[in-house]
Scaffold this active site. Structure first.
Site, PDB file in Angstrom:
ATOM      1  N   LYS A  51       0.991  -1.357  -0.629  1.00 20.12           N
ATOM      2  CA  LYS A  51      -0.400   0.314   0.480  1.00 20.12           C
ATOM      3  C   LYS A  51       1.007   1.088   0.103  1.00 20.12           C
ATOM      4  O   LYS A  51       0.961   2.587  -1.043  1.00 20.12           O
ATOM      5  CB  LYS A  51      -0.714   0.281   1.380  1.00 20.12           C
ATOM      6  CG  LYS A  51      -2.143  -0.635   1.193  1.00 20.12           C
ATOM      7  CD  LYS A  51      -3.018  -1.159   2.574  1.00 20.12           C
ATOM      8  CE  LYS A  51      -3.671  -2.548   1.524  1.00 20.12           C
ATOM      9  NZ  LYS A  51      -4.230  -2.820   2.999  1.00 20.12           N
ATOM     10  N   GLN A  95      -5.195  -1.821   9.452  1.00 15.86           N
ATOM     11  CA  GLN A  95      -4.899  -3.395   8.507  1.00 15.86           C
ATOM     12  C   GLN A  95      -5.640  -4.947   9.313  1.00 15.86           C
ATOM     13  O   GLN A  95      -5.109  -4.377  10.447  1.00 15.86           O
ATOM     14  CB  GLN A  95      -3.262  -3.825   8.882  1.00 15.86           C
ATOM     15  CG  GLN A  95      -2.948  -5.026   7.894  1.00 15.86           C
ATOM     16  CD  GLN A  95      -2.885  -4.763   6.216  1.00 15.86           C
ATOM     17  OE1 GLN A  95      -3.344  -3.891   5.632  1.00 15.86           O
ATOM     18  NE2 GLN A  95      -3.808  -6.279   6.137  1.00 15.86           N
ATOM     19  N   ASP A 118     -11.921   1.681   3.276  1.00 13.49           N
ATOM     20  CA  ASP A 118     -11.169  -0.034   3.131  1.00 13.49           C
ATOM     21  C   ASP A 118     -13.188  -0.647   2.657  1.00 13.49           C
ATOM     22  O   ASP A 118     -13.657  -1.317   1.985  1.00 13.49           O
ATOM     23  CB  ASP A 118     -11.798  -0.835   4.487  1.00 13.49           C
ATOM     24  CG  ASP A 118     -10.227  -1.152   4.284  1.00 13.49           C
ATOM     25  OD1 ASP A 118      -9.574  -1.421   3.169  1.00 13.49           O
ATOM     26  OD2 ASP A 118      -9.657  -1.602   5.035  1.00 13.49           O
TER      27      ASP A 118
END
Length: 283
Positions: A51, A95, A118
């Site tokens: 990322k 995460q 997300d």
């Protein structure tokens, strides 16, 4: 034909980089993504590095906050509250997975819906199912981009999704429905699973089991999208949920692992961050 997520994501990132290059003059800054990594899970560490790399390629700002897995739930919630209040932060990503003593649902719900890049916040999930504007989850969004870029006709086609997770299986089924495909959701307890999957013109596999889908489960000419990322128990190499070598001859289009869906997930995360930024500066 192999569908390359690597190639399409590179093209998308190049387009985004061109756009982002105009932002400092237009808006005074570039989008800012903050990633929180708890613990040292090797898969998570690798994803977070990917990322950061993609952020640099596109030209957006990326901050990775690393914390030990001993962090308390309250400490993590406090960090999220600070980031929610920070006008210089456009996207927040925690995460997953998190250590067992932390409630993942509570953490996801604590992120400001407008900074949830997300697409996991309950209000974003609800908006998806109600056909309202929302942030789409990155992997399903990436899958739809792969299908469209490959020229796959979706309307009226039989699509089968193996897997019912809230991260991939359910949202990708909804996105396929929105494109007028006829969708069947299956899972590990579906009876006569191979009979169902053989009927699929589009087969999306997200069950998390190495080489779960074998050649006898795939109909001739099917489009096969493999979402899984596993270690092959025999070779130790990365492999998908589909036995690629066995299924490729039967498929008209198929993705590989690695290099298929994975790069698209990261490209869509960057796109979601840019979209969150643009919504904010347009206010």
């Amino acid at each position: 034909m192999i569908i390359s997520g690597k190639e399409l994501s590179a093209k998308l990132k190049a387009e985004m980089a061109e756009r982002v290059a105009t932002f400092p003059a237009e808006y005074g800054r570039v989008p800012h993504l903050v990633v929180i990594l708890v613990g040292e899970d090797p898969g998570s560490v690798s994803y977070v590095k990917g990322k950061a790399k993609a952020s640099a390629e596109v030209g957006i700002r990326n901050t990775t906050i690393r914390r030990p897995d001993t962090i308390t739930e309250d400490e993590l919630l406090g960090m999220i509250a600070e980031l929610n209040a920070d006008d210089g932060v456009d996207g927040i990503l925690v995460q997953l997975p998190l250590p067992k003593h932390i409630d993942e649902d509570k953490i996801i719900a604590a992120i400001d819906k407008s900074k949830d890049v997300d697409g996991f916040h309950p209000l974003n999930v609800a908006a998806l199912w109600q056909k309202q504007p929302c942030t789409l989850p990155c992997t399903p969004k990436g899958i739809m981009k792969l299908l469209k870029d490959s020229g796959v006709e979706l309307a009226g086609r039989k699509a089968v999704v193996i897997g019912r997770s809230t991260i991939v299986g359910l949202p990708v089924a909804k996105l396929l429905l929105d494109e007028n495909a006829t969708v069947t959701i299956t899972h590990s307890r579906t009876k006569n699973l191979a009979d169902v999957t053989r009927e699929a013109e589009i087969l999306v596999v997200a069950i998390g089991r190495p080489k779960f889908v074998t050649a006898d489960m795939v109909g001739d000419g099917a489009v096969v999208i493999d979402v899984g990322v596993n270690r092959d128990p025999e070779t130790g190499k990365l492999c998908g949920d589909v036995d690629f070598e066995a299924c490729e001859p039967k498929a008209s289009l198929i993705t590989k692992v690695p290099g298929g869906v994975g790069p698209m997930t990261i490209a869509c995360l960057i796109e979601n961050t840019i979209e969150a930024f643009l919504k904010k500066v347009a206010k």
